[in-house]
Design a protein around this motif. Structure first.
Motif, PDB file in Angstrom:
ATOM      1  N   THR A 176      88.902  35.583 -83.066  1.00 24.39           N
ATOM      2  CA  THR A 176      88.779  36.110 -81.704  1.00 24.39           C
ATOM      3  C   THR A 176      88.336  37.569 -81.746  1.00 24.39           C
ATOM      4  O   THR A 176      88.147  38.158 -82.808  1.00 24.39           O
ATOM      5  CB  THR A 176      90.129  36.016 -80.972  1.00 24.39           C
ATOM      6  OG1 THR A 176      91.028  37.004 -81.525  1.00 24.39           O
ATOM      7  CG2 THR A 176      90.758  34.645 -81.146  1.00 24.39           C
ATOM      8  N   ASP A 177      88.193  38.159 -80.553  1.00 26.22           N
ATOM      9  CA  ASP A 177      87.874  39.585 -80.465  1.00 26.22           C
ATOM     10  C   ASP A 177      88.997  40.447 -81.026  1.00 26.22           C
ATOM     11  O   ASP A 177      88.789  41.625 -81.340  1.00 26.22           O
ATOM     12  CB  ASP A 177      87.625  39.972 -78.999  1.00 26.22           C
ATOM     13  CG  ASP A 177      86.345  39.365 -78.445  1.00 26.22           C
ATOM     14  OD1 ASP A 177      85.474  38.979 -79.258  1.00 26.22           O
ATOM     15  OD2 ASP A 177      86.213  39.264 -77.205  1.00 26.22           O
ATOM     16  N   TRP A 233      95.765  30.077 -83.378  1.00 25.54           N
ATOM     17  CA  TRP A 233      96.186  29.632 -82.059  1.00 25.54           C
ATOM     18  C   TRP A 233      97.557  28.990 -82.203  1.00 25.54           C
ATOM     19  O   TRP A 233      97.780  28.202 -83.118  1.00 25.54           O
ATOM     20  CB  TRP A 233      95.210  28.602 -81.480  1.00 25.54           C
ATOM     21  CG  TRP A 233      93.812  29.072 -81.253  1.00 25.54           C
ATOM     22  CD1 TRP A 233      92.678  28.532 -81.777  1.00 25.54           C
ATOM     23  CD2 TRP A 233      93.383  30.158 -80.426  1.00 25.54           C
ATOM     24  NE1 TRP A 233      91.569  29.212 -81.332  1.00 25.54           N
ATOM     25  CE2 TRP A 233      91.976  30.219 -80.497  1.00 25.54           C
ATOM     26  CE3 TRP A 233      94.059  31.090 -79.628  1.00 25.54           C
ATOM     27  CZ2 TRP A 233      91.224  31.168 -79.805  1.00 25.54           C
ATOM     28  CZ3 TRP A 233      93.310  32.044 -78.943  1.00 25.54           C
ATOM     29  CH2 TRP A 233      91.916  32.074 -79.032  1.00 25.54           C
ATOM     30  N   PHE A 270      97.015  33.633 -79.024  1.00 24.81           N
ATOM     31  CA  PHE A 270      96.616  34.083 -80.356  1.00 24.81           C
ATOM     32  C   PHE A 270      97.715  34.895 -81.022  1.00 24.81           C
ATOM     33  O   PHE A 270      98.353  35.738 -80.391  1.00 24.81           O
ATOM     34  CB  PHE A 270      95.357  34.945 -80.233  1.00 24.81           C
ATOM     35  CG  PHE A 270      94.924  35.606 -81.506  1.00 24.81           C
ATOM     36  CD1 PHE A 270      94.205  34.894 -82.469  1.00 24.81           C
ATOM     37  CD2 PHE A 270      95.238  36.928 -81.751  1.00 24.81           C
ATOM     38  CE1 PHE A 270      93.807  35.505 -83.647  1.00 24.81           C
ATOM     39  CE2 PHE A 270      94.837  37.555 -82.928  1.00 24.81           C
ATOM     40  CZ  PHE A 270      94.126  36.833 -83.878  1.00 24.81           C
ATOM     41  N   LEU A 277      92.476  34.095 -73.934  1.00 23.78           N
ATOM     42  CA  LEU A 277      91.322  34.474 -74.752  1.00 23.78           C
ATOM     43  C   LEU A 277      90.258  33.376 -74.812  1.00 23.78           C
ATOM     44  O   LEU A 277      89.400  33.391 -75.696  1.00 23.78           O
ATOM     45  CB  LEU A 277      91.780  34.811 -76.177  1.00 23.78           C
ATOM     46  CG  LEU A 277      92.731  35.999 -76.310  1.00 23.78           C
ATOM     47  CD1 LEU A 277      93.071  36.246 -77.784  1.00 23.78           C
ATOM     48  CD2 LEU A 277      92.126  37.254 -75.697  1.00 23.78           C
TER      49      LEU A 277
END
Length: 233
Positions: free
Chosen positions: A81-82, A88, A107, A194
């Motif tokens: 992810t960012d 997850w 996350f 997200l």
């Protein structure tokens, strides 16, 4: 040569037209998804409707769930992810109507253990608002899921349910956007919300490329035709 050029011209025009149709389809898809993502949450459709629908028909539908989590059956699925790489947090939720659905609670960073993720699950009744997502069977492009080792590279609902002994679960899962509970867990909760909602839209560029090639081909046909006329006795 002229015959080949005419065949190429027809093919380029057909490909350009196909990309225009794809562009309109993609724009309709983006509009539908944006409307779903920002709509008021609805109740989860019946499992029969979810199963009978074409794949992805309910993707990104915003829903509201309430029920009790099963912390002991939590699983961690690899994520990028960012916020970085990590996992997850997938936990089944037993709803009031007796159905069980997997919820991606959000996350957690790399290095988080399954026990720590389980400890972050709230006790008692919880309410979740999130987006429906389709199952991701098999694993990632490069790595297959390893249920026996509790290693997950995708949200494979059938394999997760079998490995964790949840019994029958809904054929979709929920990406949580927000979560509330009467008794929140004392530990740090996963970061929700997200979900990446992005669809590449390069069809106009592709269509213009095919139409440009068709124009060049038509120009080539004209040159061949003129040359043929000038060489005729």
């Amino acid at each position: 040569m002229t015959l080949l050029l005419f065949l190429a011209l027809a093919a380029f025009i057909a490909l350009g037209a196909w990309q225009v149709r794809r562009m309109h389809w993609k724009h309709d898809l983006i509009a539908r998804v944006n409307a779903r993502v920002h709509a008021a949450p609805v109740t989860l459709p019946p499992d029969a409707h979810l199963t009978a629908a074409v794949p992805g028909a309910f993707d990104y539908l915003r829903v509201r769930l309430s029920g009790v989590y099963r912390p002991s059956q939590t699983a961690l699925a690899r994520a990028s992810t960012d916020l970085g790489t990590g996992y997850w947090t997938m936990t089944p939720l037993l709803m009031g109507d007796g159905r069980t659905i997997w919820v991606n609670r959000g996350f957690v960073a790399a290095g988080t253990t399954r026990d720590a993720a389980s400890a972050s699950v709230p006790q008692g009744k919880a309410e979740v608002v999130g987006l429906l997502r389709s199952a991701e069977p098999g694993g990632s492009l490069l790595q297959s899921n390893r249920p026996r080792e509790d290693r997950w590279y995708s949200r494979d609902l059938a394999a997760l349910s079998k490995a964790k002994g949840t019994g029958r679960t809904a054929p979709v899962f929920v990406d949580a956007q927000r979560e509330s509970a009467a008794r929140p867990a004392p530990g740090a909760s996963p970061v929700p919300g997200l979900t990446v909602v992005h669809f590449p839209d390069n069809h106009l560029q592709y269509a213009l490329t095919w139409f440009a090639l068709s124009g060049l081909t038509a120009f080539g046909i004209g040159l061949v035709w003129r040359r043929g006329r000038t060489t005729m006795p």
